[in-house]
Design a protein around this motif. Structure first.
Motif, short mmCIF file in Angstrom:
data_model
loop_
_atom_site.label_atom_id
_atom_site.label_comp_id
_atom_site.label_asym_id
_atom_site.label_seq_id
_atom_site.Cartn_x
_atom_site.Cartn_y
_atom_site.Cartn_z
N PRO A 147 -22.05 -94.99 4.10
CA PRO A 147 -22.90 -94.89 5.29
C PRO A 147 -22.74 -96.06 6.26
CG PRO A 147 -24.15 -94.34 3.33
CD PRO A 147 -22.83 -94.89 2.85
N SER A 148 -22.38 -97.24 5.77
CA SER A 148 -22.27 -98.41 6.64
C SER A 148 -21.09 -98.34 7.59
CB SER A 148 -22.18 -99.69 5.80
OG SER A 148 -21.00 -99.69 5.02
N LEU A 149 -20.20 -97.36 7.40
CA LEU A 149 -19.08 -97.21 8.33
C LEU A 149 -19.56 -96.80 9.71
CD1 LEU A 149 -16.40 -95.36 6.13
CD2 LEU A 149 -16.40 -97.76 6.83
N HIS A 150 -20.66 -96.06 9.78
CA HIS A 150 -21.15 -95.56 11.05
C HIS A 150 -22.48 -96.18 11.47
CE1 HIS A 150 -18.06 -92.50 11.04
NE2 HIS A 150 -18.45 -92.07 9.86
N ASN A 151 -23.18 -96.80 10.54
CA ASN A 151 -24.53 -97.28 10.84
C ASN A 151 -24.74 -98.68 10.30
OD1 ASN A 151 -25.05 -94.04 9.81
ND2 ASN A 151 -25.54 -94.61 11.91
N ASP A 152 -25.84 -99.29 10.72
CA ASP A 152 -26.20 -100.61 10.23
C ASP A 152 -26.56 -100.54 8.75
OD1 ASP A 152 -25.92 -101.63 12.78
OD2 ASP A 152 -27.99 -101.16 13.31
N PRO A 153 -26.39 -101.65 8.02
CA PRO A 153 -26.72 -101.65 6.58
C PRO A 153 -28.19 -101.34 6.29
CG PRO A 153 -25.39 -103.56 7.16
CD PRO A 153 -25.78 -102.91 8.45
N ASP A 154 -29.08 -101.62 7.26
CA ASP A 154 -30.51 -101.38 7.00
C ASP A 154 -30.98 -100.01 7.49
OD1 ASP A 154 -30.18 -101.92 9.67
OD2 ASP A 154 -31.93 -103.23 9.85
N THR A 155 -30.04 -99.15 7.87
CA THR A 155 -30.42 -97.79 8.28
C THR A 155 -31.03 -97.02 7.11
OG1 THR A 155 -28.67 -97.68 9.96
CG2 THR A 155 -29.55 -95.59 9.16
N ILE A 156 -32.15 -96.38 7.35
CA ILE A 156 -32.79 -95.58 6.31
C ILE A 156 -32.04 -94.25 6.19
CG2 ILE A 156 -34.90 -94.35 5.65
CD1 ILE A 156 -36.48 -96.48 7.10
N MET A 157 -31.59 -93.94 4.97
CA MET A 157 -30.85 -92.71 4.71
C MET A 157 -31.82 -91.68 4.13
SD MET A 157 -27.91 -93.60 5.76
CE MET A 157 -27.03 -92.12 5.28
N VAL A 158 -32.11 -90.64 4.90
CA VAL A 158 -33.12 -89.66 4.51
C VAL A 158 -32.45 -88.36 4.09
CG1 VAL A 158 -35.18 -88.40 5.24
CG2 VAL A 158 -34.71 -90.69 6.18
N LEU A 159 -32.57 -88.04 2.82
CA LEU A 159 -32.03 -86.79 2.31
C LEU A 159 -32.93 -85.63 2.74
CD1 LEU A 159 -29.95 -85.27 0.44
CD2 LEU A 159 -31.71 -85.47 -1.34
N VAL A 160 -32.32 -84.63 3.35
CA VAL A 160 -33.02 -83.39 3.67
C VAL A 160 -32.55 -82.36 2.64
CG1 VAL A 160 -33.47 -81.61 5.40
CG2 VAL A 160 -33.01 -83.98 6.12
N PRO A 161 -33.35 -82.09 1.61
CA PRO A 161 -32.91 -81.17 0.55
C PRO A 161 -33.09 -79.71 0.95
CG PRO A 161 -35.05 -82.08 -0.01
CD PRO A 161 -34.66 -82.69 1.30
N PHE A 162 -31.99 -79.05 1.25
CA PHE A 162 -32.05 -77.64 1.61
C PHE A 162 -32.05 -76.75 0.36
CE2 PHE A 162 -30.56 -79.38 5.62
CZ PHE A 162 -31.21 -78.60 6.55
N LYS A 163 -31.53 -77.30 -0.75
CA LYS A 163 -31.42 -76.50 -1.98
C LYS A 163 -31.50 -77.45 -3.17
CE LYS A 163 -26.38 -76.61 -1.29
NZ LYS A 163 -26.52 -77.47 -0.09
N GLN A 164 -31.73 -76.87 -4.34
CA GLN A 164 -31.89 -77.68 -5.54
C GLN A 164 -30.64 -78.50 -5.86
OE1 GLN A 164 -32.39 -76.24 -9.90
NE2 GLN A 164 -34.43 -76.07 -8.97
N HIS A 165 -29.45 -77.94 -5.53
CA HIS A 165 -28.20 -78.67 -5.78
C HIS A 165 -28.17 -80.00 -5.04
CE1 HIS A 165 -26.63 -75.23 -7.86
NE2 HIS A 165 -26.72 -74.46 -6.80
N ASP A 166 -28.85 -80.09 -3.90
CA ASP A 166 -28.86 -81.33 -3.12
C ASP A 166 -29.56 -82.45 -3.89
OD1 ASP A 166 -27.64 -79.75 -1.24
OD2 ASP A 166 -29.39 -79.60 0.07
#
Length: 305
Positions: A147-166
Motif C-alpha cells: 500500500p505504501s507505493l501509492h499512499n502515505d505510511p499512515d494511510t488507514i486501509m479500510v477493508l470493504v468485505p463484499f463476501k466471506q472470502h474477503d
C-alpha cells in the motif's frame, strides 16, 4: 446680558452643537448599519442552512450522521444485536472470521485531525487530487501488495468485505496462514505488506445505506437475478456525507458511462468495457451523483461534461 452678546454666543455655540449632533447621528447610523449587516449575514447563514436542509430532505437520503465507520471487537459483538443480513450488507455467517480479524487489528476511530477523504492514488496526481490519503477503501481484488507505493505510511486501509472470502483472505494474511485462492474474480495478492495497526473493517451498515438510501437498489435480489452492489467510489461519497454537508469530488463520476472507451479512473488504463459484467449498476450511480450535484451536496473540483 445684552441682546448683542446673546446673538454672538448663539452664533458660536450652535455650530458646535450641530457638529456633535451630526457626529453622534453619524455614529449611530454607522453602528445601526453595521448591526444590520451582521443581522443580514446571520440571516443569510440561517437561510443557507435552511435551503441546504430543504435540499437534503428532497433527496430522501436518510443520512444518520453515524460516524462510527469501523467494526470493533469491544462493542460490536457484545452490545449490538446480531445482523440478519449476510455480507455485504451484514455479518450473518461471517462472525467467526470477523472475530479473528478484529482480535488483531486496531479499533481506533477516524483520526480527529481528519481534513480530507481520499481513496485513490495521489502520487503523480497531486495537482488534481491533493497529496494526502487519509483513508483508502479496498477489497482483496483491488489490493496492492504494498500500500505504501501509492499512499502515505499512515494511510488507514479500510477493508470493504463484499463476501466471506474477503474476510478469510485478510485473516490468512494477518495470521500468516495458507492462502486459499478460490472465491475471487481476480487473484488477490498472496503477500500483502499493509501494517496491522492501520487496518480497519468497514461496518456493512454504510454499504447497506448506500445501496438502499442513495442508489435505491434491492438488498436481496430476486431468484435468478444477479446481485447489484455499490462501487467503492459511490460508497466513499456516502461515507463522506456522514461527516460533511458538502463533499468535494475529484476524478470520479460517469459522465459518459455508455461510452465503452471512457476511462473509469483518472489513473490507469481501464475503461468502461471492463465494468460490463460487474455487479455494479453504473447508470444508477450516475443518476445518484447527478442528484447529489444538483442538490449541492457534492461539488466537482474540475468541470465535467
Amino acid at each position: 446680558m445684552s441682546l448683542k452678546i446673546v446673538k454672538i454666543w448663539f452664533i458660536r455655540v450652535v455650530p458646535v452643537v450641530l457638529f456633535f449632533i451630526s457626529y453622534y447621528y453619524t455614529q449611530f447610523f454607522l453602528q445601526s448599519n453595521a448591526g444590520t449587516a451582521r443581522s443580514l449575514t446571520s440571516s443569510k447563514t440561517v437561510c443557507d442552512s435552511w435551503m441546504r436542509s430543504r435540499r437534503w430532505e428532497s433527496l430522501n437520503l436518510n443520512v444518520t450522521r453515524k460516524t462510527s465507520l469501523f467494526l470493533k471487537l469491544a462493542d460490536f459483538f457484545w452490545q449490538q444485536p446480531q445482523s440478519t443480513l449476510p455480507l455485504p450488507y451484514g455479518i450473518k455467517g461471517s462472525e467467526l472470521f470477523l472475530l479473528k480479524v478484529l482480535a488483531v487489528t486496531a479499533s481506533y476511530e477516524m483520526p480527529t485531525s481528519i481534513e480530507k477523504l481520499n481513496n485513490a492514488p495521489v502520487r503523480g496526481y497531486e495537482d488534481d487530487v491533493g497529496n494526502k490519503t487519509t483513508m483508502r477503501l479496498f477489497y482483496p481484488e483491488s489490493a496492492s501488495y504494498n500500500p505504501s507505493l501509492h499512499n502515505d505510511p499512515d494511510t488507514i486501509m479500510v477493508l470493504v468485505p463484499f463476501k466471506q472470502h474477503d474476510l478469510r483472505w485478510l485473516k490468512e494474511i494477518l495470521y500468516d496462514e495458507k492462502r486459499v485462492r478460490k472465491g475471487f474474480w481476480k487473484p488477490p495478492p498472496q503477500i500483502w505488506l499493509g501494517h496491522t495497526s492501520q487496518i480497519r473493517v468497514l461496518d456493512p451498515f454504510f454499504l447497506k445505506q448506500t445501496a438502499s438510501a442513495l442508489l435505491r437498489i434491492p438488498l436481496q435480489p430476486k431468484r435468478n437475478q444477479r446481485p447489484v452492489h455499490p462501487t467503492t467510489g459511490i460508497l466513499a461519497v456516502y461515507m463522506a456525507l456522514n461527516y460533511c454537508d458538502v463533499v468535494h469530488v475529484a476524478g470520479f463520476g460517469y459522465p459518459k458511462f455508455r461510452d465503452q472507451k471512457q476511462p473509469i479512473h483518472y489513473y490507469g488504463h481501464e475503461t468502461m468495457k471492463s465494468m460490463k459484467d460487474s455487479n455494479h449498476d453504473l447508470p444508477h450511480e450516475a443518476e445518484a451523483l447527478k442528484r447529489l450535484e444538483d442538490a449541492g451536496a457534492i461539488l466537482y473540483l474540475h468541470p465535467h461534461s
